[in-house]
Design a protein around this motif. Structure first.
Motif, PDB file in Angstrom:
ATOM      1  N   TYR A 265      45.430  33.149  43.631  1.00  9.96           N
ATOM      2  CA  TYR A 265      44.163  33.860  43.862  1.00  9.96           C
ATOM      3  C   TYR A 265      43.891  35.240  43.348  1.00  9.96           C
ATOM      4  CZ  TYR A 265      40.030  36.030  45.997  1.00  9.96           C
ATOM      5  OH  TYR A 265      39.036  36.905  46.406  1.00  9.96           O
ATOM      6  N   ALA A 266      45.089  35.964  44.066  1.00 11.81           N
ATOM      7  CA  ALA A 266      45.377  37.354  43.907  1.00 11.81           C
ATOM      8  C   ALA A 266      45.599  37.607  42.597  1.00 11.81           C
ATOM      9  CB  ALA A 266      46.490  37.971  44.809  1.00 11.81           C
ATOM     10  N   LEU A 267      46.594  37.051  41.813  1.00 15.50           N
ATOM     11  CA  LEU A 267      46.720  37.298  40.670  1.00 15.50           C
ATOM     12  C   LEU A 267      45.448  37.091  39.665  1.00 15.50           C
ATOM     13  CD1 LEU A 267      50.412  35.820  40.408  1.00 15.50           C
ATOM     14  CD2 LEU A 267      49.934  38.288  40.176  1.00 15.50           C
ATOM     15  N   GLN A 268      44.800  35.979  39.902  1.00 12.70           N
ATOM     16  CA  GLN A 268      43.719  35.831  39.002  1.00 12.70           C
ATOM     17  C   GLN A 268      42.805  36.918  39.261  1.00 12.70           C
ATOM     18  OE1 GLN A 268      41.783  31.861  39.129  1.00 12.70           O
ATOM     19  NE2 GLN A 268      39.775  32.795  39.801  1.00 12.70           N
ATOM     20  N   ARG A 269      42.596  37.466  40.411  1.00  7.28           N
ATOM     21  CA  ARG A 269      41.767  38.680  40.512  1.00  7.28           C
ATOM     22  C   ARG A 269      42.302  40.004  39.925  1.00  7.28           C
ATOM     23  NH1 ARG A 269      37.077  37.827  43.988  1.00  7.28           N
ATOM     24  NH2 ARG A 269      36.600  39.824  43.379  1.00  7.28           N
ATOM     25  N   GLY A 270      43.773  39.911  40.163  1.00  7.15           N
ATOM     26  CA  GLY A 270      44.171  41.278  39.431  1.00  7.15           C
ATOM     27  C   GLY A 270      44.072  41.269  37.968  1.00  7.15           C
ATOM     28  N   ALA A 271      44.493  40.016  37.262  1.00  9.75           N
ATOM     29  CA  ALA A 271      44.238  39.835  36.088  1.00  9.75           C
ATOM     30  C   ALA A 271      42.893  40.343  35.388  1.00  9.75           C
ATOM     31  CB  ALA A 271      44.840  38.616  35.404  1.00  9.75           C
ATOM     32  N   LEU A 272      41.898  39.587  36.043  1.00 12.52           N
ATOM     33  CA  LEU A 272      40.551  39.850  35.716  1.00 12.52           C
ATOM     34  C   LEU A 272      40.254  41.193  35.582  1.00 12.52           C
ATOM     35  CD1 LEU A 272      37.880  38.325  34.679  1.00 12.52           C
ATOM     36  CD2 LEU A 272      37.277  38.463  37.345  1.00 12.52           C
ATOM     37  N   TYR A 273      40.772  42.040  36.664  1.00 10.27           N
ATOM     38  CA  TYR A 273      40.304  43.341  36.958  1.00 10.27           C
ATOM     39  C   TYR A 273      40.714  44.353  35.939  1.00 10.27           C
ATOM     40  CZ  TYR A 273      38.842  47.755  39.300  1.00 10.27           C
ATOM     41  OH  TYR A 273      38.366  49.018  39.805  1.00 10.27           O
ATOM     42  N   ALA A 274      42.210  43.910  35.606  1.00 12.66           N
ATOM     43  CA  ALA A 274      42.861  44.581  34.647  1.00 12.66           C
ATOM     44  C   ALA A 274      42.321  44.229  32.958  1.00 12.66           C
ATOM     45  CB  ALA A 274      44.584  44.034  34.844  1.00 12.66           C
ATOM     46  N   ASN A 275      41.853  43.290  32.765  1.00 14.95           N
ATOM     47  CA  ASN A 275      41.119  43.058  31.704  1.00 14.95           C
ATOM     48  C   ASN A 275      39.751  43.705  31.667  1.00 14.95           C
ATOM     49  OD1 ASN A 275      42.603  41.215  29.814  1.00 14.95           O
ATOM     50  ND2 ASN A 275      42.807  39.882  31.454  1.00 14.95           N
TER      51      ASN A 275
END
Length: 395
Positions: A265-275
């Motif tokens: 979940y955290a990586l999904q949020r982090g990757a989305l924000y970084a994109n």
């Protein structure tokens, strides 16, 4: 939020049936999502609607025997349920707790206890939590002081207290580990397991003021001459510690699954924000200072997941000794990967990472807890040193 499908990685070998289970759980939990779960934790309540729907869909008892209302699957199926709920922002500790109590009842409980509790646990209509830790005993279960005294009617009377009992305010019963009040013929006082309804006379609890932001709160539970019926002992008197072991491997697998789900979940949020977040005309994810730590965290969690599903597979095929090693390793690896992933996702968000609006910061203490519970990092390392490497026992 767009789904990056991180939790549906093809790295985990799964049958078509298990992939369908994963997708179904993700869809159900995703319908509620992180904001719903946060609101439940903030008001000090329980996510009843989500838990009820998981039970009605057959997900809570997916690993229990069909004759008791379960799905007839295995521990690997339960790990999918736990992981997917967490990956949707809903880390359900109550499912982890039920994994140990239900496993023990299914393996060691009488027909009376199975009939009384298992179907309700599977449907979500009943919750049974676990009480073993004491303020002065900790991991040393042999040193617990809660006692069970035999009554004239064939039952028992329990006296003592337990610490860090999770979710007891939502539970219908507590599975308690207690010591014989009097030593046996060999001079030893053995341990037994008892199921106590939470409305039993003499039973009470008080909430622990902890940093955890989760619907399942933590409690000190008190047993002031609590009467226990003769048919409420789990398994054989004096074999409580051995019977607890029936739930330890499932508990470690379940804990690793919730940790991996939080990490995904955290990586999904982090990757989305970084994109999406753009600075100096390009997404911040284009910078290796952010992309490489996220990639490393992703690698770590996938390695932990592979070990965890291997542990579940070993359990489901009856290879208990190999499962114990794999489950301990998976639990340690998943807890470390969870904390790393969450921390890096928060760092990727900058100041926003500390805002509850972004759904990350209030998970930090849950992630940190998983390095300590249900078994500490140090005890896992002790286990591996002794059993995997053959080194002398250190405690």
């Amino acid at each position: 939020m767009p789904d990056l499908k991180l939790s549906h990685s093809p790295l985990i070998p799964e049958t078509e049936e298990r992939r369908a289970l994963r997708e179904s759980v993700a869809a159900l939990a995703g319908k509620y999502g992180r904001a719903y779960f946060q609101e439940a934790a903030a008001r000090g309540g329980f996510p009843d609607e989500l838990y009820r729907d998981l039970g009605h869909a057959g997900f809570l008892g997916v690993n229990m025997p069909e004759e008791w209302g379960g799905g007839g699957g295995g521990l690997a199926d339960l790990a999918v349920v736990i992981e997917e709920c967490a990956a949707q922002g809903c880390p359900m500790q109550m499912i982890v707790i039920s994994s140990i109590t239900a496993s023990i009842i299914a393996r060691h409980g009488s027909e009376v206890l199975k009939e009384r509790w298992l179907e309700g646990i599977c449907s979500g209509e009943k919750k049974v939590v676990f009480a073993i830790t004491e303020p002065d005993a900790g991991t040393n279960t042999h040193n617990i002081s809660t006692t069970a005294t035999r009554s004239s009617d064939g039952g028992w009377t329990l006296k003592g207290q337990k610490y860090w009992t999770s979710g007891v305010d939502e539970a219908d019963a507590v599975m308690v580990v207690a010591r014989d009040a009097e030593p046996g013929p060999d001079g030893k006082r053995t341990l037994s397991l008892f199921l106590i309804p939470t409305d039993a006379p003499g039973f009470s609890y008080t909430v622990i003021d902890s940093a955890l932001r989760a619907p399942e709160r933590q409690f000190v539970t008190f047993y002031d001459d609590v009467p226990v019926a003769a048919d409420s002992i789990v398994g054989d008197q004096g074999r409580g510690l051995q019977q607890v072991f029936a739930g330890l491997n499932p508990e470690r697998v379940a804990a690793a699954a919730i940790a991996s789900g939080i990490a995904l979940y955290a990586l999904q949020r982090g990757a989305l924000y970084a994109n999406q977040r753009t600075v100096w005309s390009q997404p911040i994810g284009a910078h290796q200072g952010l992309s490489h730590p996220l990639a490393k965290a992703y690698i770590d969690v996938q390695q932990a997941r592979l070990m965890n599903f291997r542990a579940a597979e070993l359990y489901d095929t009856g290879q208990d000794a190999a499962c114990a090693e794999a489950a301990n390793i998976a639990k340690l690896a998943a807890a470390d990967a969870c904390l790393l992933s969450l921390d890096q996702a928060m760092q990727t968000h900058g100041g926003n990472g500390l805002s509850n609006e972004y759904g990350l910061s209030d998970l930090w203490f849950t992630a940190r807890m998983l390095k300590t519970a249900p078994v500490s990092r140090e005890m896992v390392l002790n286990y591996v040193a002794q059993h995997s490497l053959g080194l002398p026992k250190s405690y």
